[in-house]
Motif scaffolding. Structure first.
Motif, PDB file in Angstrom:
ATOM      1  N   MET A 550       0.684  -1.116   0.083  1.00 34.01           N
ATOM      2  CA  MET A 550      -0.210   0.005  -0.061  1.00 34.01           C
ATOM      3  C   MET A 550       0.960   1.415   0.134  1.00 34.01           C
ATOM      4  O   MET A 550       0.688   2.032  -0.538  1.00 34.01           O
ATOM      5  CB  MET A 550      -1.184   0.242   1.360  1.00 34.01           C
ATOM      6  CG  MET A 550      -1.920   1.491   1.200  1.00 34.01           C
ATOM      7  SD  MET A 550      -2.921   0.992   2.761  1.00 34.01           S
ATOM      8  CE  MET A 550      -1.981   2.210   3.799  1.00 34.01           C
ATOM      9  N   GLY A 551       1.823   0.966   1.054  1.00 29.39           N
ATOM     10  CA  GLY A 551       2.719   2.287   0.380  1.00 29.39           C
ATOM     11  C   GLY A 551       3.779   2.558  -0.599  1.00 29.39           C
ATOM     12  O   GLY A 551       4.005   3.750  -0.725  1.00 29.39           O
ATOM     13  N   ALA A 552       3.758   1.551  -1.253  1.00 31.47           N
ATOM     14  CA  ALA A 552       4.490   1.558  -2.370  1.00 31.47           C
ATOM     15  C   ALA A 552       4.325   2.202  -3.575  1.00 31.47           C
ATOM     16  O   ALA A 552       4.276   2.885  -4.122  1.00 31.47           O
ATOM     17  CB  ALA A 552       4.999  -0.437  -2.636  1.00 31.47           C
ATOM     18  N   CYS A 553       2.395   1.812  -3.220  1.00 32.36           N
ATOM     19  CA  CYS A 553       2.174   2.186  -4.641  1.00 32.36           C
ATOM     20  C   CYS A 553       2.258   3.037  -5.449  1.00 32.36           C
ATOM     21  O   CYS A 553       1.051   4.042  -4.890  1.00 32.36           O
ATOM     22  CB  CYS A 553       0.641   1.460  -4.970  1.00 32.36           C
ATOM     23  SG  CYS A 553      -0.681   1.195  -6.162  1.00 32.36           S
ATOM     24  N   PRO A 554       2.164   4.040  -6.319  1.00 35.78           N
ATOM     25  CA  PRO A 554       2.245   5.099  -6.877  1.00 35.78           C
ATOM     26  C   PRO A 554       0.645   5.946  -7.111  1.00 35.78           C
ATOM     27  O   PRO A 554       0.022   7.064  -7.101  1.00 35.78           O
ATOM     28  CB  PRO A 554       3.437   5.668  -7.927  1.00 35.78           C
ATOM     29  CG  PRO A 554       3.457   3.676  -8.453  1.00 35.78           C
ATOM     30  CD  PRO A 554       3.136   2.993  -7.615  1.00 35.78           C
ATOM     31  N   GLU A 555       0.130   4.821  -7.551  1.00 35.48           N
ATOM     32  CA  GLU A 555      -1.123   4.827  -8.141  1.00 35.48           C
ATOM     33  C   GLU A 555      -2.216   4.355  -6.504  1.00 35.48           C
ATOM     34  O   GLU A 555      -3.367   5.043  -7.008  1.00 35.48           O
ATOM     35  CB  GLU A 555      -1.607   4.062  -8.943  1.00 35.48           C
ATOM     36  CG  GLU A 555      -0.592   3.721 -10.649  1.00 35.48           C
ATOM     37  CD  GLU A 555      -0.512   4.912 -11.040  1.00 35.48           C
ATOM     38  OE1 GLU A 555      -2.210   6.073 -11.130  1.00 35.48           O
ATOM     39  OE2 GLU A 555      -0.237   6.457 -11.023  1.00 35.48           O
ATOM     40  N   ARG A 556      -1.951   3.820  -5.142  1.00 42.20           N
ATOM     41  CA  ARG A 556      -2.574   4.133  -4.418  1.00 42.20           C
ATOM     42  C   ARG A 556      -3.958   3.404  -4.974  1.00 42.20           C
ATOM     43  O   ARG A 556      -4.598   3.620  -4.523  1.00 42.20           O
ATOM     44  CB  ARG A 556      -3.189   5.175  -4.052  1.00 42.20           C
ATOM     45  CG  ARG A 556      -1.975   6.614  -3.380  1.00 42.20           C
ATOM     46  CD  ARG A 556      -1.984   7.763  -2.979  1.00 42.20           C
ATOM     47  NE  ARG A 556      -3.029   8.412  -4.111  1.00 42.20           N
ATOM     48  CZ  ARG A 556      -2.331   8.750  -5.368  1.00 42.20           C
ATOM     49  NH1 ARG A 556      -1.169   9.367  -5.481  1.00 42.20           N
ATOM     50  NH2 ARG A 556      -3.405   9.512  -6.081  1.00 42.20           N
ATOM     51  N   ILE A 557      -3.162   2.042  -5.320  1.00 43.42           N
ATOM     52  CA  ILE A 557      -5.018   1.101  -5.585  1.00 43.42           C
ATOM     53  C   ILE A 557      -5.062  -0.028  -4.568  1.00 43.42           C
ATOM     54  O   ILE A 557      -5.558  -0.713  -4.387  1.00 43.42           O
ATOM     55  CB  ILE A 557      -4.533  -0.115  -7.238  1.00 43.42           C
ATOM     56  CG1 ILE A 557      -3.119  -0.414  -6.918  1.00 43.42           C
ATOM     57  CG2 ILE A 557      -4.100   1.491  -8.243  1.00 43.42           C
ATOM     58  CD1 ILE A 557      -3.454  -1.763  -7.857  1.00 43.42           C
ATOM     59  N   VAL A 558      -4.380  -0.731  -3.666  1.00 44.40           N
ATOM     60  CA  VAL A 558      -3.977  -1.119  -2.473  1.00 44.40           C
ATOM     61  C   VAL A 558      -5.004  -0.756  -1.407  1.00 44.40           C
ATOM     62  O   VAL A 558      -4.874   0.189  -0.869  1.00 44.40           O
ATOM     63  CB  VAL A 558      -2.522  -1.900  -2.011  1.00 44.40           C
ATOM     64  CG1 VAL A 558      -2.723  -3.035  -1.727  1.00 44.40           C
ATOM     65  CG2 VAL A 558      -1.781  -2.345  -3.130  1.00 44.40           C
ATOM     66  N   ASN A 559      -6.061  -1.063  -1.146  1.00 43.97           N
ATOM     67  CA  ASN A 559      -6.804  -1.269  -0.559  1.00 43.97           C
ATOM     68  C   ASN A 559      -7.012  -2.263   1.218  1.00 43.97           C
ATOM     69  O   ASN A 559      -6.344  -3.940   1.045  1.00 43.97           O
ATOM     70  CB  ASN A 559      -8.458  -0.741  -0.208  1.00 43.97           C
ATOM     71  CG  ASN A 559      -8.078   0.704  -1.003  1.00 43.97           C
ATOM     72  OD1 ASN A 559      -7.717   1.027  -0.573  1.00 43.97           O
ATOM     73  ND2 ASN A 559      -8.098   0.972  -2.182  1.00 43.97           N
ATOM     74  N   PHE A 560      -7.201  -1.924   2.174  1.00 45.38           N
ATOM     75  CA  PHE A 560      -7.757  -3.399   3.156  1.00 45.38           C
ATOM     76  C   PHE A 560      -8.977  -2.699   3.450  1.00 45.38           C
ATOM     77  O   PHE A 560      -8.899  -1.462   3.658  1.00 45.38           O
ATOM     78  CB  PHE A 560      -6.400  -2.984   4.316  1.00 45.38           C
ATOM     79  CG  PHE A 560      -5.556  -3.766   3.868  1.00 45.38           C
ATOM     80  CD1 PHE A 560      -4.283  -2.792   3.173  1.00 45.38           C
ATOM     81  CD2 PHE A 560      -5.315  -5.342   4.247  1.00 45.38           C
ATOM     82  CE1 PHE A 560      -2.862  -4.272   3.233  1.00 45.38           C
ATOM     83  CE2 PHE A 560      -3.693  -5.726   3.433  1.00 45.38           C
ATOM     84  CZ  PHE A 560      -2.621  -4.955   3.026  1.00 45.38           C
TER      85      PHE A 560
END
Lengths: 726, 381
Positions: A550-560
């Motif tokens: 989540m921290g790495a993704c530049p597109e901010r696609i990861v969510n919990f």
């Protein structure tokens, strides 16, 4: 839970000193008008049965989003448990009441900001729905290695009704434990040599129905994910694939190559300079003799720490060689009552209960010991051997003669040369970072031995750390317990250590994925693989829910479900940031607003510990917990600074070779990302010093006030955020 | 390697130490507590730790180490040893080995140190005296082995010249000779190359006088904590012996120089010789009694002591008791009790003298020599 169905309530606790420090009327106003939490109630002791009953009543009447503004989320979690509700815990007690000056008006502002933050959080959090795997999970435990640790792990798992597959590369079970003539004691009274305990264990394993034993077998490939591992085994050329849930890696050790000790200890210069393994083999055959002429030795010298605790050879101690050499001294004495066994040690180390064995061996008249730094072992006239040593108890420089010299060489883990596991991981077939542990499959977590950076793979015995059989057998049981925990958790969609309660999982919005694969490379556990098209995908069972992706993704696609870039961003943006217009007459400076992003593993507990010790923090800083500093996303920096925040302090666990980061790499990655950030900040006209990361351990809580004060001072020096109020 | 000490362990030496009561020597793990606790050790290269190590390794050179004699078996080390290795006892055993080493012939030394041979050792003077007395009877000097009639005069059984002097003077010179040879060899070994060799300096005689003064004042004993009682007990015993020695010499001079014959009177008029004798006997008996009691009391803490230790205690006690009893029975007028008791007394005195180079009493020359050496080597006093 959809937005329409949510009914919010905020419970403000006045106990534990919170009531004396804050104005509850003003707090209630912020909670209702700004945080928009419909129902706000106060109580003198929110954890009391009456208060809890009050909350339960509200829940029964429809409240399903409960914000408890009381003590730290790390305490009273059994009390504040409301099934089916979203429960957010705001630790006003630690963050405000115990660490702030009640006379300072900033204290009230601080508490109000927290209410805003958590009000924002509770709006966006969702209840987790555990991940459901499509196929049936396997609870079979694969044990690699049939030595003391492996046999022990297999028996424990099998006796707890878990099917076990035990794989051993040699023709016989038992490992090095079966090659011993006698073993050092593993049971009371710990004074006598005994038969090696592996023999009894081998019989038990062979009699155990739940254990399927493969000998002459190695692991060719471990594919899949925990719970659904497809392991390919090779037995004498023919291959077979089995299904397993978790793995205990008990592949053991091999002896250090004594040929490397030719210079210092003369190995190879005479056939009568042997290793302890060679001595053990002779003893097992019943004939301890000088290899050169077959005569029974009258004097045997044992050189301990041969090629160990030595920067030129093995830097570590192999734990069992002191006791093992004492045991071999007894062999020599029992074979020849006129023989002397001279033990030359740097220290005598007797882990476990072996001190009692040492005391017993000492009483034999023919066993003598001295501290000595052996400088040379070489052949001497008359077919004898000369041992020279310095710094001994017998004198500064001594020489003695022996018929036979036994070098106690060290243990080298099996993972040094080969990956053993042959994992099908994009990140590599073996365990990462083995060089940190000199080749051992170890971890930095003293509280969580057996853990590795590959989920559901637990290391036990000599492959994890140099150890004797007594400890290896205990290790096997420990690792088996972890393997059982892993399969049971994954079966219900729950994470394993360190978030062994977490039922959320990463749910990426794949439409926006650009396949940059930063998440894939950075995941400390290799939980993300890529498909044929290069698109990353999760093997959820491997995931530890740290949020590094989540921290790495530049597109901010990861969510919990209860943790996302948006949730944290919303919390950051909910702060009230005073500007010059808000200054009162007698004030000259705009109070700063500083964010503290704090990892939940060591840093947040350090905060709690500091609060428990009533240490005082600057009222400028607002703390926000993160799962791991690895989940720090750079967009939060722009979120915060565009809001007018003056500085961001990141508090996380130690990183580096001696890391304490509970997710191995998270804290280090955050630091790495920050180094990329300073350029961007400079271009924006913001000083790089406004964002700093500090490493903190839970035991360093006393340093927190100074860390915070130093950072606040630095930000004051730089000056307020120029974008404030825009 | 140049200047390297050669280490040659001797397993038989270790077994000898164990057999003589030093079985706990192997328990030492070189923690240094004994060195720290000992009040008698010099600070440089202290004892008893290194001696324990040498005993463990069977290094016979330890017998040439004067430090084993600087030790007075205070037993403070034994009390504090965390492993129960009893360094006090071990050094006592090493002293026994040292006496054994320097006494000639070694076979006799080994016999004295071994309880198996005790009957033989006692039998020797018994048989010797019986044969001698019988011979005296045959030669008409005495009535032989029969209990003499009439007033009890011990010289009727054991004539002064042909009985006492003829046996005891040679015995005395034998003992002095063997001890002398032993001490000379000991002194030579002390001055030889030795890992702890220190240069000697100073006047031999002057230092010897100083050492003797130190010994007589019992200054070393006063440093002990566990066995502090010995500062008095041993003092009583030593002065008892001194007075008895004085008595014997004086009586000898009276016989051979001044030609005064016994009996000498005790009360009317009071003869100083008799009083000195009584004083000596009293001190000896009182001293040995207190030593006996103190050893029993300290047995649990400080170790019971070996056969070698108790042999001497019982021997001295026997000498004292039989001596007093002989006098007592004589005063009582019981010939049947007096003469046999006197016989036993003489046997005991013979054992004391003749076996002196081999029993623990040899310590009076070896310890003095070692203390002299230590003083001249500046080792602490």
């Amino acid at each position: 839970m959809a937005m329409e169905e949510r009914k919010y309530a905020c419970y403000l606790c006045k106990g534990c000193g919170i009531g004396e420090v804050l104005n509850f009327a003003d707090l209630a106003k912020v909670a209702t008008r700004e945080a928009k939490l419909g129902l706000v109630k106060e109580h003198d002791c929110m954890c009391s049965p009456e208060a809890l009953e009050m909350i339960r009543q509200d829940v029964a009447e429809g409240v399903n989003c409960v914000l408890i503004a009381a003590c730290s989320p790390r305490v009273k979690f059994e009390e504040f448990d409301f099934p089916g509700c979203i429960v957010e815990r705001l630790g006003l007690r630690e963050l405000v009441a115990w660490t702030q000056d009640p006379e300072n008006k900033e204290t009230q502002a601080l508490a109000e900001d927290y209410l805003r933050m958590y009000g924002a959080k509770i709006k966006k959090t969702n209840l987790p729905e555990p991940y459901k795997f499509e196929e049936e999970l396997s609870k079979t435990i694969l044990v690699i290695g049939g030595g003391a640790a492996g046999l022990s792990a297999a028996l424990f798992a099998a006796r707890n009704n878990y099917p076990v597959v035990l794989v051993e590369k040699e023709a016989e079970l038992g490992g090095y434990g079966a090659k011993l003539h006698r073993a050092t004691p593993t049971s009371y009274p710990y004074t006598q040599m005994q038969e090696s305990p592996v023999f009894a264990k081998i019989k038990e394993v062979q009699a155990e129905a739940n254990i399927q034993v493969y000998t002459n077998t190695t692991v060719v490939k471990t594919a899949g994910q925990p719970g659904f591992l497809d392991v390919t085994l090779n037995t004498n050329g023919s291959e077979e694939t089995i299904r397993a849930g978790a793995v205990v890696l008990a592949a053991g050790w091999k002896p250090y190559d004594a040929a490397k000790l030719a210079d210092k200890f003369g190995y190879g210069a005479s056939p009568d300079i042997i290793t302890s393994l060679q001595m053990e083999e002779m003893a097992k055959q019943g004939k301890i003799v000088r290899p050169s002429d077959g005569k029974v030795p009258e004097s045997v010298a044992f050189v301990l720490c041969a090629g160990q605790r030595d920067p030129e050879h093995l830097p570590y101690c192999s734990d069992i060689c002191c006791a093992s050499s004492l045991k071999q001294a007894l062999y020599v004495r029992q074979a020849n009552p006129n023989a002397t066994a001279m033990v030359l040690y740097r220290d005598i180390r007797t882990p476990g209960q072996l001190e009692l064995f040492y005391k017993e061996v000492q009483t034999d008249p023919g066993v003598m010991l001295t501290k000595a730094d052996v400088t040379k072992v070489a052949p001497a006239p008359g077919g004898k051997l000369k041992v020279a040593a310095k710094d001994t108890l017998l004198g500064d420089n001594i020489e003695l003669e022996a018929d036979l010299v036994v070098l106690a060489t060290g243990m080298v883990p099996a993972t040094t040369d080969e990956p053993v596991l042959n994992l099908e991981y994009r990140q590599g077939p073996g365990l990462p970072d083995l060089e940190l542990f000199t080749g051992f499959a170890d971890s930095n977590f003293i509280c969580f031995p057996y853990e590795t950076r590959r989920t559901a793979i637990y290391a036990a015995g000599g492959v994890r750390q140099a150890m004797g059989m007594a400890m290896a057998m205990d290790d096997g049981v420990g690792a088996a317990l972890k393997a059982i925990q892993a399969v049971e958790h994954i079966a219900v969609g729950m994470a394993v250590h360190p978030r062994a309660w977490d039922e959320t999982f990463p749910d990426p919005i794949m439409q926006r994925c650009t396949s940059c694969k930063r998440c894939t490379e950075e995941c400390p556990f290799g939980a993300i693989e890529e498909d044929e098209k290069g698109t990353p995908f999760y093997k959820i069972a491997r995931c530890r829910r740290c949020g590094t992706c989540m921290g790495a993704c530049p597109e901010r696609i990861v969510n919990f479900a209860d943790y996302s870039v948006d949730i944290v961003g919303s919390m950051l943006k909910s702060l009230e940031v005073p500007t010059e217009d808000d200054l009162e007459d007698d004030e000259e400076e705009v109070p700063l607003r500083i964010l503290g992003l704090v990892c939940e593993n060591d840093a947040y507990p350090a905060l709690d510990a500091a609060a428990l010790n009533k240490l005082k923090f600057s009222p400028m800083i607002r703390f926000l917990p993160l799962r791991c500093m690895g989940s720090f996303n750079l967009v939060w920096v722009s979120d915060a600074f565009s809001r007018g925040v003056d500085g961001m302090l990141l508090l996380g666990c130690k990183y580096g070779d001696d890391y304490q980061c509970h997710f191995a790499k998270g804290s280090e990655l955050c630091n790495y990302r920050l180094s990329k950030l300073s350029e961007t900040l400079d271009k924006l006209g913001l000083e790089a010093d406004r964002v700093q990361q500090v490493q903190i351990a839970i035991s360093e809580f006393d340093k927190l006030p100074k860390i915070i004060d130093d950072f606040v001072a630095r930000v004051q020096e730089i000056g307020p955020n120029p974008f404030k109020g825009m | 390697m140049a200047g390297a000490t050669q280490i040659k362990p001797d397993l038989q030496f270790i077994k000898r130490i164990v057999a003589a009561g030093g079985d706990t020597a192997k328990k030492c793990y070189q923690c240094d507590t004994c060195n720290v606790v000992c009040n008698l050790t010099p600070d440089e290269k202290p004892f008893p730790r290194k001696e324990m190590l040498m005993a463990q390794w069977g290094l016979k050179d330890v017998l040439k180490d004067p430090d084993i004699w600087l030790c007075h078996q205070c037993s403070d080390c034994t009390v504090h040893c965390p492993r129960g290795a009893k360094p006090g006892e071990i050094l006592g055993v090493l002293r026994q080995m040292c006496i054994e080493k320097y006494a000639f012939p070694s076979i006799l030394a080994k016999m004295v140190g071994d309880i198996k041979f005790l009957p033989v050792l006692i039998a020797f003077p018994v048989v010797l005296f019986l044969v001698w007395l019988y011979g005296l009877g045959l030669l008409g000097i005495t009535k032989g082995l029969a209990i003499p009639e009439g007033p009890i005069v011990f010289s009727k059984l054991f004539p002064t010249v042909w009985g006492i002097d003829a046996i005891f003077v040679p015995a005395f010179f034998f003992a002095v000779g063997v001890l002398g040879l032993g001490v000379l060899q000991f002194w030579k070994d002390l001055n030889e190359a030795n890992p702890w060799k220190v240069k000697l300096h100073g006047n031999l005689v002057g230092n010897l006088v100083a050492v003797l003064k130190d010994i007589l004042m019992h200054n070393r004993f006063r440093e002990c904590e566990t066995t502090f009682g010995r500062a008095l007990n041993h003092l009583l015993l030593v002065f008892g012996f001194i007075f008895l020695l004085l008595t014997t010499t004086w009586a000898f001079l009276r016989e051979w120089v001044f030609h005064m014959d016994s009996p000498f009177s005790l009360l009317l008029p009071p003869d100083p010789l008799k009083w000195v004798a009584l004083l000596g006997t009293g001190l000896l008996l009182f001293g040995i009694y207190r030593i006996y009691l103190a050893r029993q009391e300290n047995a649990e803490k400080a170790g019971y002591g070996t056969y070698f230790d108790w042999q001497l205690i019982y021997l001295i006690a026997a000498v004292g008791i039989t001596g007093v009893l002989s006098w007592f029975f004589r005063l009582l007028g019981s010939a049947t009790l007096a003469y046999p008791t006197y016989f036993v007394h003489l046997v005991m005195v013979f054992c004391l003298f003749f076996y002196a180079p081999y029993t623990k009493i040899a310590h009076l020359v070896y310890r003095t020599t070692a203390m002299l050496y230590a003083r001249m080597a500046d080792r602490g006093f």
